[in-house]
Scaffold this motif. Structure first.
Motif, mmCIF file in Angstrom:
data_model
loop_
_atom_site.group_PDB
_atom_site.id
_atom_site.type_symbol
_atom_site.label_atom_id
_atom_site.label_comp_id
_atom_site.label_asym_id
_atom_site.label_seq_id
_atom_site.Cartn_x
_atom_site.Cartn_y
_atom_site.Cartn_z
ATOM 1 N N MET A 297 -10.619 -55.393 45.939
ATOM 2 C CA MET A 297 -11.004 -54.385 44.951
ATOM 3 C C MET A 297 -9.741 -53.662 44.521
ATOM 4 N N GLY A 298 -9.782 -53.105 43.329
ATOM 5 C CA GLY A 298 -8.588 -52.418 42.878
ATOM 6 C C GLY A 298 -8.765 -51.733 41.544
ATOM 7 N N TRP A 299 -7.660 -51.252 41.038
ATOM 8 C CA TRP A 299 -7.625 -50.525 39.770
ATOM 9 C C TRP A 299 -6.558 -51.132 38.865
ATOM 10 N N TYR A 300 -6.963 -51.445 37.661
ATOM 11 C CA TYR A 300 -6.053 -51.833 36.606
ATOM 12 C C TYR A 300 -6.021 -50.705 35.590
ATOM 13 N N ARG A 301 -4.987 -50.690 34.791
ATOM 14 C CA ARG A 301 -4.923 -49.672 33.746
ATOM 15 C C ARG A 301 -4.372 -50.270 32.462
ATOM 16 N N GLN A 302 -4.796 -49.683 31.354
ATOM 17 C CA GLN A 302 -4.346 -50.154 30.049
ATOM 18 C C GLN A 302 -4.027 -48.963 29.169
ATOM 19 N N ALA A 303 -2.747 -48.844 28.844
ATOM 20 C CA ALA A 303 -2.296 -47.785 27.947
ATOM 21 C C ALA A 303 -2.419 -48.270 26.499
ATOM 22 N N PRO A 304 -2.487 -47.356 25.542
ATOM 23 C CA PRO A 304 -2.609 -47.751 24.134
ATOM 24 C C PRO A 304 -1.473 -48.683 23.718
ATOM 25 N N ASN B 70 -1.182 -38.848 42.707
ATOM 26 C CA ASN B 70 -0.413 -37.610 42.812
ATOM 27 C C ASN B 70 0.829 -37.688 41.936
ATOM 28 N N SER B 71 1.429 -36.549 41.693
ATOM 29 C CA SER B 71 2.662 -36.474 40.892
ATOM 30 C C SER B 71 2.516 -37.261 39.594
ATOM 31 N N LEU B 72 1.424 -37.028 38.917
ATOM 32 C CA LEU B 72 1.138 -37.804 37.706
ATOM 33 C C LEU B 72 2.148 -37.524 36.609
ATOM 34 N N LYS B 73 2.424 -38.575 35.852
ATOM 35 C CA LYS B 73 3.393 -38.509 34.770
ATOM 36 C C LYS B 73 2.689 -38.857 33.455
ATOM 37 N N PRO B 74 3.238 -38.435 32.337
ATOM 38 C CA PRO B 74 2.633 -38.808 31.043
ATOM 39 C C PRO B 74 2.474 -40.319 30.876
ATOM 40 N N GLU B 75 3.384 -41.086 31.448
ATOM 41 C CA GLU B 75 3.286 -42.540 31.323
ATOM 42 C C GLU B 75 2.158 -43.137 32.162
ATOM 43 N N ASP B 76 1.498 -42.334 32.967
ATOM 44 C CA ASP B 76 0.314 -42.799 33.693
ATOM 45 C C ASP B 76 -0.936 -42.729 32.820
ATOM 46 N N THR B 77 -0.801 -42.133 31.654
ATOM 47 C CA THR B 77 -1.940 -42.034 30.743
ATOM 48 C C THR B 77 -2.430 -43.420 30.356
ATOM 49 N N ALA B 78 -3.713 -43.673 30.589
ATOM 50 C CA ALA B 78 -4.288 -44.988 30.331
ATOM 51 C C ALA B 78 -5.785 -44.930 30.619
ATOM 52 N N VAL B 79 -6.470 -45.986 30.226
ATOM 53 C CA VAL B 79 -7.832 -46.193 30.699
ATOM 54 C C VAL B 79 -7.722 -46.999 31.994
ATOM 55 N N TYR B 80 -8.346 -46.478 33.031
ATOM 56 C CA TYR B 80 -8.284 -47.121 34.343
ATOM 57 C C TYR B 80 -9.589 -47.884 34.576
ATOM 58 N N TYR B 81 -9.450 -49.146 34.937
ATOM 59 C CA TYR B 81 -10.598 -50.017 35.150
ATOM 60 C C TYR B 81 -10.687 -50.417 36.612
ATOM 61 N N CYS B 82 -11.862 -50.251 37.170
ATOM 62 C CA CYS B 82 -12.119 -50.747 38.514
ATOM 63 C C CYS B 82 -12.330 -52.254 38.450
ATOM 64 N N HIS B 83 -11.835 -52.950 39.439
ATOM 65 C CA HIS B 83 -11.925 -54.405 39.475
ATOM 66 C C HIS B 83 -12.345 -54.863 40.863
ATOM 67 N N GLY C 274 -14.375 -48.485 32.849
ATOM 68 C CA GLY C 274 -13.154 -47.790 32.477
ATOM 69 C C GLY C 274 -13.325 -46.284 32.471
ATOM 70 N N THR C 275 -12.304 -45.600 32.937
ATOM 71 C CA THR C 275 -12.305 -44.138 32.915
ATOM 72 C C THR C 275 -10.935 -43.673 32.404
ATOM 73 N N GLN C 276 -10.965 -42.712 31.489
ATOM 74 C CA GLN C 276 -9.735 -42.255 30.839
ATOM 75 C C GLN C 276 -8.988 -41.268 31.724
ATOM 76 N N VAL C 277 -7.700 -41.512 31.880
ATOM 77 C CA VAL C 277 -6.801 -40.574 32.555
ATOM 78 C C VAL C 277 -5.740 -40.172 31.539
ATOM 79 N N THR C 278 -5.643 -38.879 31.292
ATOM 80 C CA THR C 278 -4.656 -38.358 30.347
ATOM 81 C C THR C 278 -3.775 -37.344 31.056
ATOM 82 N N VAL C 279 -2.477 -37.587 31.010
ATOM 83 C CA VAL C 279 -1.514 -36.675 31.635
ATOM 84 C C VAL C 279 -0.694 -36.049 30.512
ATOM 85 N N SER C 280 -0.906 -34.777 30.311
ATOM 86 C CA SER C 280 -0.270 -34.110 29.187
ATOM 87 C C SER C 280 -0.150 -32.624 29.455
ATOM 88 N N SER C 281 0.902 -32.039 28.921
ATOM 89 C CA SER C 281 1.067 -30.586 29.040
ATOM 90 C C SER C 281 0.457 -29.887 27.835
#
Length: 115
Positions: free
Chosen positions: A33-40, A82-95, A108-115
């Motif tokens: 099991m795991g997590w994939y992510r896809q940024a725009p 932890n220590s999330l960065k803007p480049e971690d912004t993506a839709v995260y998919y469980c697999h 898919g669940t959206q993760v947005t890292v932004s100030s």
């Protein structure tokens, strides 16, 4: 196998989020099991995975910041970020993958890292 993911959201840089994914249905034989992510504009990539025996794999970009874990029943997988960065912004998919190499994906669940 059905995968229900939750826990995404908006967080400031440096913040934390915890994703959860519950597997249900024909879970017999599910091992990885795991997590994939896809940024725009980018391809889907592996963030982290865990086998039924607890062996873990991480993308280089998340090592030391993300931790994947699994419950004893092996039906729920978590991703502590932890220590999330803007480049971690993506839709995260469980697999999930079973012993017959069938692949299953969550919604898919959206993760947005932004100030």
């Amino acid at each position: 196998v059905q995968l229900q993911a939750s826990g995404g959201g908006l967080v400031h840089p440096g913040g934390s989020l915890r994703l959860s994914c519950v597997a249900s249905g024909s879970i017999f034989g599910v091992n990885d099991m795991g997590w994939y992510r896809q940024a725009p504009g980018k391809q889907r990539e592996l963030a982290a995975s865990i086998t039924s025996r607890g062996s873990t794999t991480y993308a280089d970009s998340v090592k030391g910041r993300f931790t994947i874990s699994r419950d004893n029943a092996r039906t729920t997988v978590y991703l502590q970020m932890n220590s999330l960065k803007p480049e971690d912004t993506a839709v995260y998919y469980c697999h999930a993958k079973n012993i017959w190499y069938d692949n299953y994906w969550g919604q898919g669940t959206q993760v947005t890292v932004s100030s």
